[in-house]
Design a protein around this motif. Structure first.
Motif, PDB file in Angstrom:
ATOM      1  N   TRP A 191      20.273  -2.537  43.581  1.00 11.72           N
ATOM      2  CA  TRP A 191      20.044  -1.901  44.874  1.00 11.72           C
ATOM      3  C   TRP A 191      21.345  -1.491  45.570  1.00 11.72           C
ATOM      4  CZ3 TRP A 191      15.760   0.306  45.641  1.00 11.72           C
ATOM      5  CH2 TRP A 191      14.558  -0.224  45.140  1.00 11.72           C
ATOM      6  N   PRO A 192      22.393  -2.321  45.614  1.00 12.47           N
ATOM      7  CA  PRO A 192      23.648  -1.834  46.212  1.00 12.47           C
ATOM      8  C   PRO A 192      24.210  -0.607  45.504  1.00 12.47           C
ATOM      9  CG  PRO A 192      23.692  -4.213  46.010  1.00 12.47           C
ATOM     10  CD  PRO A 192      22.475  -3.755  45.276  1.00 12.47           C
ATOM     11  N   GLY A 193      24.158  -0.604  44.164  1.00 13.88           N
ATOM     12  CA  GLY A 193      24.660   0.552  43.420  1.00 13.88           C
ATOM     13  C   GLY A 193      23.839   1.795  43.651  1.00 13.88           C
ATOM     14  N   CYS A 194      22.511   1.631  43.718  1.00 16.53           N
ATOM     15  CA  CYS A 194      21.624   2.770  43.937  1.00 16.53           C
ATOM     16  C   CYS A 194      21.816   3.356  45.331  1.00 16.53           C
ATOM     17  CB  CYS A 194      20.176   2.331  43.731  1.00 16.53           C
ATOM     18  SG  CYS A 194      18.961   3.660  43.914  1.00 16.53           S
ATOM     19  N   LEU A 195      21.827   2.512  46.344  1.00 15.89           N
ATOM     20  CA  LEU A 195      21.975   2.987  47.722  1.00 15.89           C
ATOM     21  C   LEU A 195      23.354   3.590  47.966  1.00 15.89           C
ATOM     22  CD1 LEU A 195      20.208   0.052  49.622  1.00 15.89           C
ATOM     23  CD2 LEU A 195      19.309   2.341  49.166  1.00 15.89           C
ATOM     24  N   LEU A 196      24.383   2.968  47.419  1.00 13.12           N
ATOM     25  CA  LEU A 196      25.736   3.491  47.583  1.00 13.12           C
ATOM     26  C   LEU A 196      25.853   4.881  46.959  1.00 13.12           C
ATOM     27  CD1 LEU A 196      28.717   3.058  48.396  1.00 13.12           C
ATOM     28  CD2 LEU A 196      29.083   2.034  46.151  1.00 13.12           C
ATOM     29  N   THR A 197      25.274   5.062  45.779  1.00  9.76           N
ATOM     30  CA  THR A 197      25.345   6.364  45.117  1.00  9.76           C
ATOM     31  C   THR A 197      24.567   7.423  45.890  1.00  9.76           C
ATOM     32  OG1 THR A 197      25.512   5.243  42.979  1.00  9.76           O
ATOM     33  CG2 THR A 197      24.943   7.582  42.947  1.00  9.76           C
ATOM     34  N   PHE A 198      23.390   7.072  46.388  1.00  6.41           N
ATOM     35  CA  PHE A 198      22.590   8.052  47.139  1.00  6.41           C
ATOM     36  C   PHE A 198      23.282   8.474  48.427  1.00  6.41           C
ATOM     37  CE2 PHE A 198      19.497   9.153  50.387  1.00  6.41           C
ATOM     38  CZ  PHE A 198      18.783  10.160  49.757  1.00  6.41           C
ATOM     39  N   ILE A 199      23.729   7.502  49.210  1.00  4.39           N
ATOM     40  CA  ILE A 199      24.359   7.823  50.495  1.00  4.39           C
ATOM     41  C   ILE A 199      25.653   8.603  50.283  1.00  4.39           C
ATOM     42  CG2 ILE A 199      25.443   6.828  52.545  1.00  4.39           C
ATOM     43  CD1 ILE A 199      23.461   4.510  52.305  1.00  4.39           C
ATOM     44  N   GLY A 200      26.424   8.206  49.282  1.00  2.58           N
ATOM     45  CA  GLY A 200      27.695   8.880  49.060  1.00  2.58           C
ATOM     46  C   GLY A 200      27.568  10.256  48.445  1.00  2.58           C
ATOM     47  N   THR A 201      26.560  10.437  47.568  1.00  2.00           N
ATOM     48  CA  THR A 201      26.426  11.726  46.874  1.00  2.00           C
ATOM     49  C   THR A 201      25.783  12.776  47.759  1.00  2.00           C
ATOM     50  OG1 THR A 201      26.197  10.534  44.781  1.00  2.00           O
ATOM     51  CG2 THR A 201      25.532  12.844  44.804  1.00  2.00           C
ATOM     52  N   TYR A 202      24.733  12.408  48.497  1.00  2.00           N
ATOM     53  CA  TYR A 202      23.999  13.373  49.304  1.00  2.00           C
ATOM     54  C   TYR A 202      24.388  13.268  50.772  1.00  2.00           C
ATOM     55  CZ  TYR A 202      21.317  13.211  44.994  1.00  2.00           C
ATOM     56  OH  TYR A 202      20.951  13.227  43.669  1.00  2.00           O
ATOM     57  N   SER A 203      25.679  13.276  51.039  1.00  2.00           N
ATOM     58  CA  SER A 203      26.197  13.210  52.402  1.00  2.00           C
ATOM     59  C   SER A 203      27.560  13.893  52.434  1.00  2.00           C
ATOM     60  CB  SER A 203      26.317  11.750  52.847  1.00  2.00           C
ATOM     61  OG  SER A 203      27.366  11.103  52.164  1.00  2.00           O
ATOM     62  N   PRO A 204      28.128  14.098  53.622  1.00  2.00           N
ATOM     63  CA  PRO A 204      29.458  14.741  53.708  1.00  2.00           C
ATOM     64  C   PRO A 204      30.600  13.877  53.191  1.00  2.00           C
ATOM     65  CG  PRO A 204      28.256  14.928  55.792  1.00  2.00           C
ATOM     66  CD  PRO A 204      27.516  13.949  54.943  1.00  2.00           C
ATOM     67  N   PHE A 205      30.307  12.642  52.752  1.00  2.00           N
ATOM     68  CA  PHE A 205      31.379  11.724  52.340  1.00  2.00           C
ATOM     69  C   PHE A 205      31.581  11.730  50.825  1.00  2.00           C
ATOM     70  CE2 PHE A 205      29.114   9.971  56.036  1.00  2.00           C
ATOM     71  CZ  PHE A 205      30.121  10.092  56.985  1.00  2.00           C
ATOM     72  N   TYR A 206      31.375  12.862  50.182  1.00  4.14           N
ATOM     73  CA  TYR A 206      31.452  12.912  48.730  1.00  4.14           C
ATOM     74  C   TYR A 206      32.868  12.623  48.226  1.00  4.14           C
ATOM     75  CZ  TYR A 206      30.789  14.489  43.936  1.00  4.14           C
ATOM     76  OH  TYR A 206      30.733  14.546  42.573  1.00  4.14           O
ATOM     77  N   CYS A 207      33.879  13.059  48.963  1.00  8.57           N
ATOM     78  CA  CYS A 207      35.267  12.803  48.530  1.00  8.57           C
ATOM     79  C   CYS A 207      35.541  11.302  48.453  1.00  8.57           C
ATOM     80  CB  CYS A 207      36.243  13.475  49.491  1.00  8.57           C
ATOM     81  SG  CYS A 207      36.185  15.282  49.446  1.00  8.57           S
ATOM     82  N   LEU A 208      35.041  10.570  49.440  1.00 11.42           N
ATOM     83  CA  LEU A 208      35.203   9.119  49.406  1.00 11.42           C
ATOM     84  C   LEU A 208      34.391   8.523  48.258  1.00 11.42           C
ATOM     85  CD1 LEU A 208      36.280   6.530  50.733  1.00 11.42           C
ATOM     86  CD2 LEU A 208      34.268   6.566  52.231  1.00 11.42           C
ATOM     87  N   THR A 209      33.220   9.104  48.013  1.00 10.16           N
ATOM     88  CA  THR A 209      32.379   8.634  46.908  1.00 10.16           C
ATOM     89  C   THR A 209      33.071   8.799  45.567  1.00 10.16           C
ATOM     90  OG1 THR A 209      30.409   9.247  48.171  1.00 10.16           O
ATOM     91  CG2 THR A 209      30.115   8.895  45.816  1.00 10.16           C
ATOM     92  N   VAL A 210      33.790   9.896  45.389  1.00  5.12           N
ATOM     93  CA  VAL A 210      34.505  10.148  44.133  1.00  5.12           C
ATOM     94  C   VAL A 210      35.524   9.037  43.870  1.00  5.12           C
ATOM     95  CG1 VAL A 210      36.140  11.699  42.993  1.00  5.12           C
ATOM     96  CG2 VAL A 210      34.145  12.642  44.169  1.00  5.12           C
TER      97      VAL A 210
END
Length: 302
Positions: A191-210
Motif C-alpha cells: 500500500w505505501p508503494g502503490c499510493l506513493l506511485t499514484f500520488i507522485g505520477t499523477y500530480s505536478p510532483f513528477y520530478c520529485l517522484t523521479v
C-alpha cells in the motif's frame, strides 16, 4: 406628435417615422404602428428588420442564463449576491471563504481535481482486488531471495506478445504493479508503494517522484543481486517509467516463480523449480555470449 402618430399617411408622419426608424431601428422594427404602408417603405422595413435581427443574434448568443437573469458570463451572475444568483447554465463552486467561491459554467469543470479523484477511486478499487487475489492469495506472494540473481530483461521486453499481461498491467495499473514490486523485494509494503506511485505520477510532483523512484529502483537491483546503475535508472524512470516498471516486474516474477495474468490470476512455481529454471537460463545465456564472442558455434561450416 400625437397628431403625427394618429395620421401615419401624412408626409410629416412618414418623415417622422423614418427618422425614428434610423435613430433606433431595433425598437422601431418591434413597433407595428410605425410600419410604413407604401411598397417601397415595406421593403425598407423588412431589410432593416433583418439587419436588426442579425445584429441581435450575436448579443443574445453571448449571454448566459443565470437562472433568473442574463449576463455575459457566469462570473458576472452573482453581482455580489452569492450562490442564490448563480443558477441556470452556471454552478456555484464553494471555496474556503466566500471571496474564493466561484460561479462557473456547468459543462466546464473548475479544476482537474474531480477527474483526479475519480481516477484515484477506480485505481483504489482495483488495488484492493489485486491485493486480495495476488498479494495475500492464498497462497501469499513470496518474496525475493537476497542471494539470487535472475537474468536481466530488456527495457521493452514487457511489450512482447508473450508478456502482454505484464504490458497491460504496467500501462493501465502502474501504481499497483510498482507496489507489488516493492512488496516482493521487501523495499516497502504494497500500500505505501502503490499510493506513493499514484500520488507522485499523477500530480505536478513528477520530478520529485523521479528522484524517489530512482532510489527505490537502485534498492531493487541490489535485492536482485546486481550492481545498480543510478544514471540509467534515472533516465528510465523519467522517460520510460511504465516500461521500466514492467521490466522490473518480469525479473521479480521470474525470481519468485510467479506468473500473473489478467485479471489477477496467479500461478506460483515452487521455489526449487524456479531456481533450477533460472540456473539453466543463466547457463544458456553464458553459452550464447561465449558463442558470439569466440565464434565456437557449430553448424553451417563454422
Amino acid at each position: 406628435s400625437r397628431a403625427i402618430l394618429a395620421h401615419p399617411q401624412s408626409p410629416a408622419a412618414s418623415t417622422s417615422s423614418w427618422r425614428a426608424l434610423y435613430r433606433d431601428p431595433c425598437a422601431t422594427a418591434m413597433a407595428p404602428r410605425m410600419a410604413p404602408q407604401s411598397p417601397s417603405s415595406k421593403t425598407r422595413f423588412v431589410v432593416l428588420a433583418f439587419i436588426c435581427a442579425g445584429a441581435s443574434v450575436p448579443r443574445v448568443a453571448a449571454m448566459v442564463n443565470c437562472g433568473g437573469h442574463f449576463q455575459t458570463n457566469c462570473g458576472a451572475c452573482p453581482e455580489g449576491n452569492g450562490e442564490a444568483w448563480c443558477n441556470g447554465d452556471c454552478q456555484w463552486i464553494p471555496g474556503p471563504s466566500n471571496s474564493n467561491s466561484q460561479c462557473v459554467p456547468q459543462n466546464v469543470p473548475s479544476t482537474g481535481v474531480s477527474g483526479w479523484l475519480v481516477s484515484g477511486i477506480i485505481m483504489l478499487i482495483f488495488a484492493c482486488f489485486y491485493y486480495k487475489k495476488v498479494i495475500k492469495g492464498p497462497p501469499e506472494l513470496p518474496k525475493v531471495n537476497d542471494a539470487s540473481g535472475p537474468r536481466r530483461y530488456g527495457l521493452f521486453e514487457c511489450c512482447s506478445r508473450e508478456n502482454r499481461d505484464t504490458c497491460l498491467y504496467s500501462a493501465f495499473c502502474l501504481p499497483v504493479v510498482a507496489g507489488k514490486n516493492y512488496y516482493a523485494t521487501g523495499i516497502c509494503g504494497f500500500w505505501p508503494g502503490c499510493l506513493l506511485t499514484f500520488i507522485g505520477t499523477y500530480s505536478p510532483f513528477y520530478c520529485l517522484t523521479v528522484c524517489i523512484r530512482t532510489l527505490l529502483a537502485n534498492k531493487i537491483e541490489e535485492k536482485l543481486g546486481r550492481k545498480p546503475d543510478c544514471l540509467m535508472n534515472l533516465v528510465y524512470t523519467a522517460f520510460c517509467f511504465p516500461c521500466d516498471v514492467g521490466r522490473e516486474s518480469l525479473e521479480i516474477d521470474s525470481e519468485i516463480g510467479a506468473t500473473i495474468t489478467c485479471c489477477c490470476n496467479v500461478t506460483l512455481t515452487p521455489r526449487v523449480v524456479a531456481e533450477v529454471t533460472q540456473a539453466f537460463e543463466k547457463v544458456e545465456e553464458k553459452i550464447e555470449r561465449s558463442c558470439d564472442k569466440y565464434r565456437l558455434c557449430s553448424g553451417d561450416g563454422h
